[in-house]
Design a protein around this motif. Sequence first.
Motif, mmCIF file in Angstrom:
data_model
loop_
_atom_site.group_PDB
_atom_site.id
_atom_site.type_symbol
_atom_site.label_atom_id
_atom_site.label_comp_id
_atom_site.label_asym_id
_atom_site.label_seq_id
_atom_site.Cartn_x
_atom_site.Cartn_y
_atom_site.Cartn_z
ATOM 1 N N ILE A 139 0.854 -1.195 0.000
ATOM 2 C CA ILE A 139 0.000 0.000 0.000
ATOM 3 C C ILE A 139 0.891 1.247 0.000
ATOM 4 N N ALA A 140 1.967 1.200 0.794
ATOM 5 C CA ALA A 140 2.878 2.337 0.887
ATOM 6 C C ALA A 140 3.487 2.668 -0.482
ATOM 7 N N SER A 141 3.867 1.638 -1.238
ATOM 8 C CA SER A 141 4.439 1.873 -2.568
ATOM 9 C C SER A 141 3.430 2.553 -3.474
ATOM 10 N N ALA A 142 2.188 2.100 -3.392
ATOM 11 C CA ALA A 142 1.163 2.658 -4.276
ATOM 12 C C ALA A 142 0.915 4.132 -3.989
ATOM 13 N N PHE A 143 1.073 4.538 -2.738
ATOM 14 C CA PHE A 143 0.790 5.921 -2.385
ATOM 15 C C PHE A 143 2.061 6.743 -2.158
ATOM 16 N N VAL A 144 3.232 6.185 -2.494
ATOM 17 C CA VAL A 144 4.529 6.839 -2.293
ATOM 18 C C VAL A 144 4.647 7.414 -0.875
ATOM 19 N N VAL A 145 4.521 6.520 0.087
ATOM 20 C CA VAL A 145 4.653 6.894 1.496
ATOM 21 C C VAL A 145 5.649 5.917 2.112
ATOM 22 N N LYS A 146 6.435 6.364 3.084
ATOM 23 C CA LYS A 146 7.383 5.474 3.751
ATOM 24 C C LYS A 146 6.606 4.331 4.409
ATOM 25 N N PRO A 147 6.992 3.071 4.153
ATOM 26 C CA PRO A 147 6.203 1.935 4.667
ATOM 27 C C PRO A 147 5.961 1.962 6.173
ATOM 28 N N SER A 148 6.989 2.323 6.959
ATOM 29 C CA SER A 148 6.755 2.338 8.412
ATOM 30 C C SER A 148 5.741 3.423 8.783
ATOM 31 N N THR A 149 5.770 4.547 8.041
ATOM 32 C CA THR A 149 4.792 5.610 8.278
ATOM 33 C C THR A 149 3.391 5.121 7.941
ATOM 34 N N MET A 150 3.263 4.435 6.799
ATOM 35 C CA MET A 150 1.963 3.919 6.386
ATOM 36 C C MET A 150 1.436 2.940 7.437
ATOM 37 N N GLY A 151 2.330 2.089 7.952
ATOM 38 C CA GLY A 151 1.945 1.141 8.995
ATOM 39 C C GLY A 151 1.398 1.860 10.226
ATOM 40 N N GLN A 152 2.083 2.930 10.620
ATOM 41 C CA GLN A 152 1.635 3.691 11.796
ATOM 42 C C GLN A 152 0.277 4.346 11.552
ATOM 43 N N ARG A 153 0.111 4.899 10.346
ATOM 44 C CA ARG A 153 -1.159 5.575 10.052
ATOM 45 C C ARG A 153 -2.316 4.577 10.063
ATOM 46 N N LEU A 154 -2.064 3.383 9.526
ATOM 47 C CA LEU A 154 -3.106 2.347 9.522
ATOM 48 C C LEU A 154 -3.439 1.924 10.949
ATOM 49 N N THR A 155 -2.392 1.762 11.764
ATOM 50 C CA THR A 155 -2.613 1.359 13.160
ATOM 51 C C THR A 155 -3.434 2.408 13.899
ATOM 52 N N ARG A 156 -3.098 3.674 13.667
ATOM 53 C CA ARG A 156 -3.856 4.751 14.321
ATOM 54 C C ARG A 156 -5.329 4.720 13.924
ATOM 55 N N ALA A 157 -5.580 4.504 12.625
ATOM 56 C CA ALA A 157 -6.971 4.482 12.140
ATOM 57 C C ALA A 157 -7.741 3.323 12.772
ATOM 58 N N LYS A 158 -7.080 2.168 12.888
ATOM 59 C CA LYS A 158 -7.760 1.009 13.469
ATOM 60 C C LYS A 158 -8.015 1.225 14.957
#
Lengths: 408, 115
Positions: A139-158
């Motif tokens: 998902i991070a690659s598709a949105f050009v976001v750092k993978p660890s950042t994307m992981g954190q954002r997903l965790t926050r949303a959940k």
Amino acid sequence: MNAHNIIEDTARDAYGRLISYLTLKWRSIESVEDALSDAFVAALESWPKAGIPDKPESWLLAVARRRLIDRARRERVSERAMSALIALSEQSEQKSSAGTAFPDERLNMLFLCTHPAIDPSIRTPLMLQTVLGMDASRIASAFVVKPSTMGQRLTRAKAKIRTERLTFAMPDAEELPHRLDAVLEAIYAVYGSGWDDYTGVDPRRKGLVHEAIYLGKLLANYLPGEPEVQGLLALMLHCEARREARIDASGSYIPLSEQDTSRWSTQMIKEAEHCLRAASHSNRIGRFQLLAAIQSMHAQRARTGSIEWKGIALLYEGLAKLSPTIGVLVGRAAAVAEGYGMERGFALLEAMPCDKIMNYQPYWALKAYLHMQLGRQEEARSAYSRAIGLCEDPSIRQFLYQQANRIT
Amino acid sequence: MHYTLLFHGSPEEFSLRTDPLRQEEYSASWIHYEKVLRDSGIFVSGACLYAPETATTLRRREGEMLVQDGPISETKEQLGGFFIIDVPDLDTALEWASRCPSNAVEVRPNLPQMK
């Protein structure tokens, strides 16, 4: 489709159903995800050898249930929650042994992911992860976001879904149109927002296209009477029908109006037209139907040999009233330029707000083209320079470079 | 916030610099990219480097200075150049990095400058 693909599709379909179903009861997306991803891995190992089970959901559920109970024991979950979990697993066991259809809660999940309390920028990633089981790094690659950042954002949303106890229920009739918009928007973002002739194919999103169409069809199954759902599906299918024709044998980009129509997929165009017709029955026009209608006009070139630019300009006119996004405004200027003359198209470009267009590559590509058509070579050169500098796609960069080189 | 974009190239990518058929297009793509960064007011500094075989490496080992021909590590992809840009956050830095003509770019936040 080979055996591995069939297994993966089956497992993924079941995964989406199960994650929605289990989360509805268990409320913690994270623990359900962990349990299910273990089950998913187990399925990919076991199914190729043992064959796909009759009831893939039950198989995955049984494995996931064991994992959930293990985890709950480890974390010393309260007695009450534990008994709820066990009741749930018994209930689902009964369901699968009774042979009744497994309840499909994915529609609820789509609406949960696009809940107004969830930040709009994380809705699409959340949807990809919870409904399709896509991992955070992809998902991070598709949105050009750092993978660890994307992981954190997903965790926050959940965490937000869990702690704020966001409603899992379907929105009521009054709320539905607005909430549906958010779901459509998120699915469209999966396909790659702002698709138009000048941006063409972005290889980064190639794998996502399949997922977007899958979600679109899923949504159309649930809400067959919603014209915008059919509109979105028609739009994606029309664009997808031309995938092969967008690049020539040497990998060079070909703009839509110059594509070899014999390389378009007639099957997908037929499917797209079918969706568009179904949408028109409700007499409720909307953004996605208009976007699809524009693609439908382009598709007619396969039959008529020409492009009805004036008709396309008219559709863009309607779109610009409904949702004047930057992509729509640039598309309208291109259609007006072709239908009513370069000067009129150029005037529309000039009227666009400066801050919006500065880094929007299709704007500069069109501006360069129009300058060139109007014989203004210096201006064309400078606009091409900016378009090339902003370009992400190597094949489009090369195309623009060749266009710029034609300036004498 | 300053970020450094470190552009790495494979031997094939370095060879484009001297390929008579493609060098013009290759260098043009970098010129246009740099110009966009400058016009957008985010370009801080940067340089394009000569090929890795021109490198000289100094390495101190047990108090003794060794001087060697070639880059520090013999990896397939080698540093070809870098830009420092000034943007609000990492998301924006990655967005700009995705537009560069290089096939591999590493993005790093710069430590704040010492006063």
